[in-house]
Write a protein that holds these residues in place. Sequence first.
Motif, PDB file in Angstrom:
ATOM      1  N   LYS A   1       0.841  -1.196   0.000  1.00 25.51           N
ATOM      2  CA  LYS A   1       0.000   0.000   0.000  1.00 25.51           C
ATOM      3  C   LYS A   1       0.875   1.245   0.000  1.00 25.51           C
ATOM      4  CE  LYS A   1      -3.758   2.276   2.538  1.00 25.51           C
ATOM      5  NZ  LYS A   1      -4.649   2.240   3.726  1.00 25.51           N
ATOM      6  N   LEU A   2       0.573   2.173  -0.899  1.00 25.73           N
ATOM      7  CA  LEU A   2       1.366   3.391  -1.021  1.00 25.73           C
ATOM      8  C   LEU A   2       0.786   4.474  -0.123  1.00 25.73           C
ATOM      9  CD1 LEU A   2       1.950   3.462  -4.884  1.00 25.73           C
ATOM     10  CD2 LEU A   2       3.385   2.464  -3.096  1.00 25.73           C
ATOM     11  N   VAL A   3       1.668   5.134   0.634  1.00 30.41           N
ATOM     12  CA  VAL A   3       1.232   6.198   1.541  1.00 30.41           C
ATOM     13  C   VAL A   3       0.751   7.409   0.756  1.00 30.41           C
ATOM     14  CG1 VAL A   3       1.980   7.753   3.369  1.00 30.41           C
ATOM     15  CG2 VAL A   3       2.778   5.393   3.350  1.00 30.41           C
ATOM     16  N   SER A   4       1.514   7.780  -0.281  1.00 30.37           N
ATOM     17  CA  SER A   4       1.192   8.968  -1.063  1.00 30.37           C
ATOM     18  C   SER A   4       0.450   8.590  -2.337  1.00 30.37           C
ATOM     19  CB  SER A   4       2.476   9.723  -1.430  1.00 30.37           C
ATOM     20  OG  SER A   4       2.192  10.774  -2.342  1.00 30.37           O
ATOM     21  N   LYS A   5      -0.600   9.336  -2.646  1.00 27.89           N
ATOM     22  CA  LYS A   5      -1.346   9.107  -3.872  1.00 27.89           C
ATOM     23  C   LYS A   5      -0.690   9.789  -5.070  1.00 27.89           C
ATOM     24  CE  LYS A   5      -5.837   8.627  -1.572  1.00 27.89           C
ATOM     25  NZ  LYS A   5      -7.233   9.144  -1.482  1.00 27.89           N
ATOM     26  N   THR A   6       0.243  10.702  -4.802  1.00 29.61           N
ATOM     27  CA  THR A   6       0.859  11.471  -5.887  1.00 29.61           C
ATOM     28  C   THR A   6       2.258  10.986  -6.231  1.00 29.61           C
ATOM     29  OG1 THR A   6       1.666  13.115  -4.294  1.00 29.61           O
ATOM     30  CG2 THR A   6      -0.476  13.530  -5.303  1.00 29.61           C
ATOM     31  N   ALA A   7       2.889  10.217  -5.334  1.00 32.25           N
ATOM     32  CA  ALA A   7       4.245   9.741  -5.602  1.00 32.25           C
ATOM     33  C   ALA A   7       4.217   8.442  -6.408  1.00 32.25           C
ATOM     34  CB  ALA A   7       4.992   9.534  -4.284  1.00 32.25           C
ATOM     35  N   HIS A   8       5.397   8.048  -6.889  1.00 32.25           N
ATOM     36  CA  HIS A   8       5.598   6.758  -7.573  1.00 32.25           C
ATOM     37  C   HIS A   8       4.799   6.636  -8.874  1.00 32.25           C
ATOM     38  CE1 HIS A   8       7.338   5.829  -3.700  1.00 32.25           C
ATOM     39  NE2 HIS A   8       6.178   5.999  -3.118  1.00 32.25           N
ATOM     40  N   LYS A   9       4.565   7.752  -9.536  1.00 30.13           N
ATOM     41  CA  LYS A   9       3.754   7.739 -10.752  1.00 30.13           C
ATOM     42  C   LYS A   9       4.588   7.301 -11.955  1.00 30.13           C
ATOM     43  CE  LYS A   9      -0.309   9.290  -9.287  1.00 30.13           C
ATOM     44  NZ  LYS A   9      -1.568   8.559  -9.495  1.00 30.13           N
ATOM     45  N   VAL A  10       4.790   6.007 -12.078  1.00 34.55           N
ATOM     46  CA  VAL A  10       5.562   5.518 -13.226  1.00 34.55           C
ATOM     47  C   VAL A  10       4.822   5.771 -14.537  1.00 34.55           C
ATOM     48  CG1 VAL A  10       6.800   3.783 -11.888  1.00 34.55           C
ATOM     49  CG2 VAL A  10       4.642   3.161 -13.002  1.00 34.55           C
ATOM     50  N   GLU A  11       3.507   5.858 -14.453  1.00 35.63           N
ATOM     51  CA  GLU A  11       2.736   6.159 -15.664  1.00 35.63           C
ATOM     52  C   GLU A  11       3.091   7.537 -16.210  1.00 35.63           C
ATOM     53  OE1 GLU A  11       0.083   3.739 -12.806  1.00 35.63           O
ATOM     54  OE2 GLU A  11       1.456   5.460 -12.678  1.00 35.63           O
ATOM     55  N   ARG A  12       3.297   8.502 -15.310  1.00 34.09           N
ATOM     56  CA  ARG A  12       3.679   9.851 -15.739  1.00 34.09           C
ATOM     57  C   ARG A  12       5.094   9.852 -16.317  1.00 34.09           C
ATOM     58  NH1 ARG A  12       0.611  14.153 -14.252  1.00 34.09           N
ATOM     59  NH2 ARG A  12       2.375  15.589 -14.190  1.00 34.09           N
ATOM     60  N   GLU A  13       5.979   9.091 -15.695  1.00 37.46           N
ATOM     61  CA  GLU A  13       7.349   8.993 -16.216  1.00 37.46           C
ATOM     62  C   GLU A  13       7.316   8.488 -17.658  1.00 37.46           C
ATOM     63  OE1 GLU A  13      10.301   6.972 -14.008  1.00 37.46           O
ATOM     64  OE2 GLU A  13       9.670   7.728 -12.068  1.00 37.46           O
ATOM     65  N   HIS A  14       6.555   7.412 -17.881  1.00 36.76           N
ATOM     66  CA  HIS A  14       6.481   6.846 -19.223  1.00 36.76           C
ATOM     67  C   HIS A  14       5.854   7.849 -20.196  1.00 36.76           C
ATOM     68  CE1 HIS A  14       4.405   4.680 -22.500  1.00 36.76           C
ATOM     69  NE2 HIS A  14       5.511   3.946 -22.519  1.00 36.76           N
ATOM     70  N   ARG A  15       4.815   8.513 -19.753  1.00 35.26           N
ATOM     71  CA  ARG A  15       4.114   9.447 -20.639  1.00 35.26           C
ATOM     72  C   ARG A  15       5.032  10.552 -21.137  1.00 35.26           C
ATOM     73  NH1 ARG A  15      -1.127  13.306 -19.158  1.00 35.26           N
ATOM     74  NH2 ARG A  15      -1.232  14.347 -21.200  1.00 35.26           N
ATOM     75  N   VAL A  16       5.830  11.117 -20.231  1.00 34.43           N
ATOM     76  CA  VAL A  16       6.649  12.258 -20.641  1.00 34.43           C
ATOM     77  C   VAL A  16       7.807  11.831 -21.519  1.00 34.43           C
ATOM     78  CG1 VAL A  16       8.143  12.334 -18.576  1.00 34.43           C
ATOM     79  CG2 VAL A  16       7.684  14.428 -19.860  1.00 34.43           C
TER      80      VAL A  16
END
Length: 386
Positions: free
Chosen positions: A62-77
């Motif tokens: 379970k991830l504490v932060s909802k905004t961190a660890h966004k690998v989807e955003r990394e891939h998108r950019v």
Amino acid sequence: MAGQVRQPIDVEALEAWISKTVPEIGVPLDVKQFGYGQSNPTYQLTSPDGQRYVLRKKPPGKLVSKTAHKVEREHRVIAALASTDVPIPRAYCLCEDSSVIGTPFYIMSFLDGRIFEDPSIPGVSPEDRRAIWFDAVRTLAKLHRIDPRDVKMETFGKNSGFYNRQIATWMAICGAQAAIRDVETGDAVGQLPHFEDMMRFYSDEKQQPVDRGTLIHGDFKIDNLVFHKTEPRVIGILDWEMSTIGHPLSDLSNLMTPFYTCRLSTEQLHSAHPGFVPGATPGLPTLAEITALYFSVADPPTRSSGPKAAEDRERERELQWAQAFNMFRQSAICQGIAARHAARQASSEKARQYAAARAPLANFAWELVQGIAQKSGRRSGEKPRL
């Protein structure tokens, strides 16, 4: 360097998914894990033909932060930037199906080059040191001159109000962090020195840089760049987790950090950079040279056509404001590490060093704020109010 896998993944399931989705990547795979990429576990994949790739995934559990660890955003950019002159790894695929290896992941090309953990670039000639820094600056400017609409990234973030959002966010975070109590002593972490005064200053929109929005990396610095193995040029930008649409000076000020922290002693700040004291390291460019090169490439469209001297003064003022905020932000990050240490969620010596750095960094940010306010007061003929 990649080594033993510390966070195992289902290699058979990964190979089956790759064979079906990205057949150009050969299987079976040799899998190792990198020592860096602690926020998002990062693995080296080697195919039978010796070709290497990099897999980045979200952490398990379970991830504490909802905004961190966004690998989807990394891939998108990085996928969006493939058609530009910004050097980035090739994005092969994104898997958002957690049933494959437990969390979403993406695969990108492996960049075989040099990563300099020390921004003073030891072990190279003064000429190469200067060229390496200049290409880092040039690379950042290339990123910032891209219109997000041209790469279909206009929805990647809000086009205005970046610093006001940052101020509101950090005010809330710092308040929560300050209230955390040590599990053994009961002592509160406490608020950063001069916190209220700094928030009043940063919140004054008359003092802020002109509002603008570009694609930003979010943590642009020398050790997030891969350089050619023999040539002084950037071949790729790594770690896009914090990327968004934001104010370009936030990236530029982050890159310039060592030129400012060199003013602090290593007793005050373990990560101070004495090598950036003027004249200490042959080949390092000056802040003026960095600024001139950056703006010559980025060419911000919001600049007025007024007298050059006035424009240069305003640009200098904006950079000073951005750097003062950057130092505050870093002090707030260290306060967060202090809060995790108080809760015994971080107990290493390095964590203790960062926790101890929060007050020196906040005091230094306040020193920069006072300098800006004094200059502003002299120009207006009024006594600066903080």
